[in-house]
Structures are given as C-alpha cells and as structure tokens.
Write a protein that holds these residues in place. Structure first.
Motif, PDB file in Angstrom:
ATOM      1  N   LEU A 175       0.811  -1.218   0.000  1.00  0.00           N
ATOM      2  CA  LEU A 175       0.000   0.000   0.000  1.00  0.00           C
ATOM      3  C   LEU A 175       0.844   1.266   0.000  1.00  0.00           C
ATOM      4  O   LEU A 175       0.361   2.344  -0.397  1.00  0.00           O
ATOM      5  CB  LEU A 175      -0.940   0.000   1.219  1.00  0.00           C
ATOM      6  CG  LEU A 175      -2.086  -1.007   1.140  1.00  0.00           C
ATOM      7  CD1 LEU A 175      -2.841  -1.073   2.462  1.00  0.00           C
ATOM      8  CD2 LEU A 175      -3.051  -0.651   0.007  1.00  0.00           C
ATOM      9  N   GLY A 176       2.085   1.159   0.448  1.00  0.00           N
ATOM     10  CA  GLY A 176       2.967   2.326   0.421  1.00  0.00           C
ATOM     11  C   GLY A 176       2.444   3.467   1.278  1.00  0.00           C
ATOM     12  O   GLY A 176       2.143   3.286   2.456  1.00  0.00           O
ATOM     13  N   GLY A 243      -7.357  -2.343   1.985  1.00  0.00           N
ATOM     14  CA  GLY A 243      -6.729  -3.644   2.148  1.00  0.00           C
ATOM     15  C   GLY A 243      -7.608  -4.599   2.940  1.00  0.00           C
ATOM     16  O   GLY A 243      -8.395  -4.174   3.787  1.00  0.00           O
ATOM     17  N   VAL A 244      -7.456  -5.898   2.657  1.00  0.00           N
ATOM     18  CA  VAL A 244      -8.168  -6.950   3.390  1.00  0.00           C
ATOM     19  C   VAL A 244      -7.175  -8.059   3.700  1.00  0.00           C
ATOM     20  O   VAL A 244      -6.473  -8.543   2.796  1.00  0.00           O
ATOM     21  CB  VAL A 244      -9.352  -7.524   2.580  1.00  0.00           C
ATOM     22  CG1 VAL A 244      -9.948  -8.738   3.293  1.00  0.00           C
ATOM     23  CG2 VAL A 244     -10.421  -6.460   2.362  1.00  0.00           C
ATOM     24  N   ARG A 266      -8.403  -1.267  -6.153  1.00  0.00           N
ATOM     25  CA  ARG A 266      -8.014  -0.377  -5.051  1.00  0.00           C
ATOM     26  C   ARG A 266      -7.800  -1.116  -3.735  1.00  0.00           C
ATOM     27  O   ARG A 266      -7.434  -0.499  -2.736  1.00  0.00           O
ATOM     28  CB  ARG A 266      -9.075   0.711  -4.849  1.00  0.00           C
ATOM     29  CG  ARG A 266     -10.438   0.205  -4.372  1.00  0.00           C
ATOM     30  CD  ARG A 266     -11.432   1.358  -4.243  1.00  0.00           C
ATOM     31  NE  ARG A 266     -12.749   0.912  -3.805  1.00  0.00           N
ATOM     32  CZ  ARG A 266     -13.132   0.860  -2.536  1.00  0.00           C
ATOM     33  NH1 ARG A 266     -12.282   1.218  -1.569  1.00  0.00           N
ATOM     34  NH2 ARG A 266     -14.360   0.460  -2.218  1.00  0.00           N
ATOM     35  N   VAL A 267      -8.021  -2.435  -3.705  1.00  0.00           N
ATOM     36  CA  VAL A 267      -7.935  -3.202  -2.462  1.00  0.00           C
ATOM     37  C   VAL A 267      -6.850  -4.267  -2.574  1.00  0.00           C
ATOM     38  O   VAL A 267      -6.884  -5.109  -3.478  1.00  0.00           O
ATOM     39  CB  VAL A 267      -9.289  -3.881  -2.123  1.00  0.00           C
ATOM     40  CG1 VAL A 267      -9.146  -4.754  -0.872  1.00  0.00           C
ATOM     41  CG2 VAL A 267     -10.374  -2.830  -1.907  1.00  0.00           C
ATOM     42  N   VAL A 268      -5.877  -4.230  -1.671  1.00  0.00           N
ATOM     43  CA  VAL A 268      -4.854  -5.269  -1.583  1.00  0.00           C
ATOM     44  C   VAL A 268      -5.420  -6.422  -0.757  1.00  0.00           C
ATOM     45  O   VAL A 268      -5.955  -6.207   0.341  1.00  0.00           O
ATOM     46  CB  VAL A 268      -3.567  -4.731  -0.932  1.00  0.00           C
ATOM     47  CG1 VAL A 268      -2.569  -5.863  -0.691  1.00  0.00           C
ATOM     48  CG2 VAL A 268      -2.947  -3.654  -1.814  1.00  0.00           C
ATOM     49  N   LEU A 269      -5.314  -7.643  -1.277  1.00  0.00           N
ATOM     50  CA  LEU A 269      -5.901  -8.815  -0.627  1.00  0.00           C
ATOM     51  C   LEU A 269      -4.817  -9.829  -0.276  1.00  0.00           C
ATOM     52  O   LEU A 269      -4.079 -10.291  -1.146  1.00  0.00           O
ATOM     53  CB  LEU A 269      -6.947  -9.455  -1.544  1.00  0.00           C
ATOM     54  CG  LEU A 269      -7.671 -10.703  -1.025  1.00  0.00           C
ATOM     55  CD1 LEU A 269      -8.403 -10.418   0.291  1.00  0.00           C
ATOM     56  CD2 LEU A 269      -8.654 -11.217  -2.072  1.00  0.00           C
ATOM     57  N   ILE A 270      -4.722 -10.167   1.003  1.00  0.00           N
ATOM     58  CA  ILE A 270      -3.717 -11.104   1.506  1.00  0.00           C
ATOM     59  C   ILE A 270      -4.410 -12.142   2.383  1.00  0.00           C
ATOM     60  O   ILE A 270      -5.304 -11.807   3.169  1.00  0.00           O
ATOM     61  CB  ILE A 270      -2.632 -10.369   2.328  1.00  0.00           C
ATOM     62  CG1 ILE A 270      -1.887  -9.365   1.443  1.00  0.00           C
ATOM     63  CG2 ILE A 270      -1.654 -11.352   2.959  1.00  0.00           C
ATOM     64  CD1 ILE A 270      -0.864  -8.517   2.191  1.00  0.00           C
ATOM     65  N   GLY A 271      -3.998 -13.406   2.236  1.00  0.00           N
ATOM     66  CA  GLY A 271      -4.617 -14.451   3.051  1.00  0.00           C
ATOM     67  C   GLY A 271      -3.729 -15.673   3.153  1.00  0.00           C
ATOM     68  O   GLY A 271      -2.530 -15.631   2.869  1.00  0.00           O
TER      69      GLY A 271
END
Length: 334
Positions: A175-176, A243-244, A266-271
């Motif tokens: 996301l910086g 972000g999620v 527009r949403v960074v997704l990490i899991g």
C-alpha cells in the motif's frame, strides 16, 4: 474431570493432590491416586499393539466448517503409510469441542490411546480434556493451532504471530503511502492461530504503518459464497477500504466478489492457504499474497513428536519449526 468423578472429589482437589499439596487429607489423596492408577490400568488393557515399540495415536480435529481442516484431514489419511513405517497406528476423529458434554464424552474414548495429536479450540473444557489425558499418561501434541495455557506436551506448527506480522509487513509495503482502512477478517475466534495472526498483523501496522487504520471483523464466515456476500457489506461500511487480510478461510470467495464489483484495483488482498483455486487467483491478480505452510510435513512431525514422548526420547521437543511460505503472482505455480 474423569479422575475427579471416580475419586468423588472436585477437579481442584485432584489438582492439589497432583501438585503434592500437603494440606489435602491423606485418605483423600489416596482415593485420587487410586482412581488415577485404575484409569491407567484400564488404558493399558484396551488392546495396545503386540509390539512394545508400536503405539496407537489419535489425530483429532474440531467439528467446524473449515476447508483448511478438511485439507488437514485428507493429509492425515494420506500419511497412514508414513506412520506405519514408524510403528504408529493412527486413527482419526472429529469432535465438537464447542459442546462441553461432547468433549467430556470423547475423553473416555481418547484415554484408550497412547498419545493424541489435537487441533484444539480455545474453551476451558478443552484445556480440562488435555489435563485429564496428561494425568492419565497420554501426552497431547497440539498441531496447527495451539492452546499454550494448557498442559499439552508440545505444539507443532508455524509461528502464527510471525505469520501475521509477515502479512502486516507485506500489506504495508504493497500500500505504500496510501491512507485508508485495512480490514482483518477472522473465522473462528476459538482458534488460537487466527487470534495470533490478527495480533501480529495489527502490531506491525501500529508500529510501522500509521497511515493505515485497521478494523477487526471476528467470526467472519469461512465459506466462499458467504464470505463473498459479507465483503460487500464490508465495502459499504468502509468506503476508504484499501486492504483486506483474511486470517482463515473464504479468501477465494472474497477475491471473486472484489473482482466482480470492480473494487479489486483499489484493495490489496492477503490471506492463507495455497490451493489450486488461490494459485489461479494469484496469477490473475485477484489475490496479492498467499501465506502457506507444509500441512503434511506438520502432520508427520506432530506424530513423530508424540512418538518421541512415548519413547522417552531426549530432545522430544527438537522438532523443526515449520516455515511460512510466501506466494505471489510470480511464483504462484512454483
């Protein structure tokens, strides 16, 4: 609880006797020790394998809706030949640990085994279940999710706090300097590994990425369809969502929902958990990062840790700490 019932005393009294509390009356202490001895004798007579160095180990998972635990169940079944090579006779069970009565009933069954490998839920009666097995000489090895306040013999699995911190660092780097809200979606609040991931993630954001505000969404549905619908409500509540982070299951459904709504850009997704579906979504940029672990390797190490305790092997705790693997678009199919 089992020893207390047989001795006709309270659980607290049993604990005091086992700690050699001299304030307990001698006749009461004798009843407790007799109940414990009888329990051990019953366990020994329930048909151990003929070979002295062969042991029966029960692998037990909670009865909850989790695709990850379904994956673990499959790998336990596929590990049968590995265990036979190490003179382990493995059995598999699911138990509804959310129900105290079911947990107490299952303890009568588990006491017949030489050791138990368990993915626990965080309930007081599950800690008592582990305590009863320990008192009866049945070591319990927790796996994938720990219960550190219990009397388990060892935990085998990745460091979930570190995994969460890794996810937090990657989220911040992706996301910086953007400003906005990051949602942390957790499944069962009774799984210690998910709580640890959430804690580690939030720590890193608070330490290093003050431009991001995080909000927790506990007990988030883990099935893909339900998670996809639920994330739509999340977007409506947090219009600045950038972000999620998904600590449990449901990320595939969330990724599909974000793509369909046009919000993924527009949403960074990490899991967590690399599957054929999440690998494909990584390649398609529907997911940005997947953190994974060697499930079958951890199952094997947990069985060997239990075996070490049963054989009284020095260094029983010297089981390697599994590493968290990081998958991105570039190595999605590596």
């Amino acid at each position: 609880m089992m020893i207390a019932r047989r001795a006709g005393v309270s659980v607290a009294t049993v604990d005091r006797v086992l700690r050699d509390d001299q304030a307990v009356r001698p006749e009461t202490a004798e009843r407790v020790h007799l109940a414990l001895a009888n329990l051990r004798d019953e366990r020994a007579s329930r048909g151990r394998p003929a070979k002295a160095n062969s042991f029966r180990i029960a692998f037990v998972l909670p009865q909850i809706n989790s695709r990850f635990l379904d994956h673990v169940e499959r790998d336990i079944a596929l590990s049968a030949s590995f265990f036979r090579e190490h003179r382990i006779t493995s059995s598999f069970y699911r138990c509804d640990f959310a129900v105290q009565r079911d947990t107490a009933s299952f303890s009568e069954q588990a006491i017949a085994y030489d050791a138990v490998v368990l993915a626990p839920l965080d309930y007081p009666w599950v800690a008592h279940f582990i305590e009863e097995l320990s008192d009866a000489g049945v070591p319990v090895v927790t796996v994938f999710s720990d219960l550190p306040g219990s009397r388990r013999a060892a935990y085998v699995g990745v460091n979930s706090r570190i995994a969460g911190r890794t996810a937090g660092l990657l989220m911040g780097l992706f996301l910086g300097t953007r400003i906005g809200t990051v949602a942390v979606l957790s499944g069962s609040s009774r799984l210690h590994d998910q709580l640890e991931r959430r804690t580690g993630f939030s720590q890193v954001l608070e330490e290093d990425f003050r431009n991001l505000r995080w909000v927790a969404e506990p007990d988030f549905t883990e099935d893909d369809g339900g998670a996809g619908l639920a994330v739509q409500g999340l977007l409506a509540r947090h219009t600045d969502l950038v972000g999620v982070y998904v600590t449990g299951g449901g990320i595939a459904g969330i990724a599909s929902a974000l793509q369909e709504s046009g919000d993924k850009e527009r949403v960074v997704l990490i899991g967590h958990e690399c599957t054929a579906q999440t690998r494909a979504q990584l390649a398609e940029r529907a997911i940005d990062v997947i953190l994974d672990q060697d499930v079958r390797g951890i199952v094997h190490w947990a069985g060997l840790a239990a075996l070490n305790f049963l054989n009284d092997v020095r260094g029983a705790l010297a089981i390697p700490t599994p590493e968290t693997r990081i998958y991105l678009r570039e190595n999605a199919h590596a």
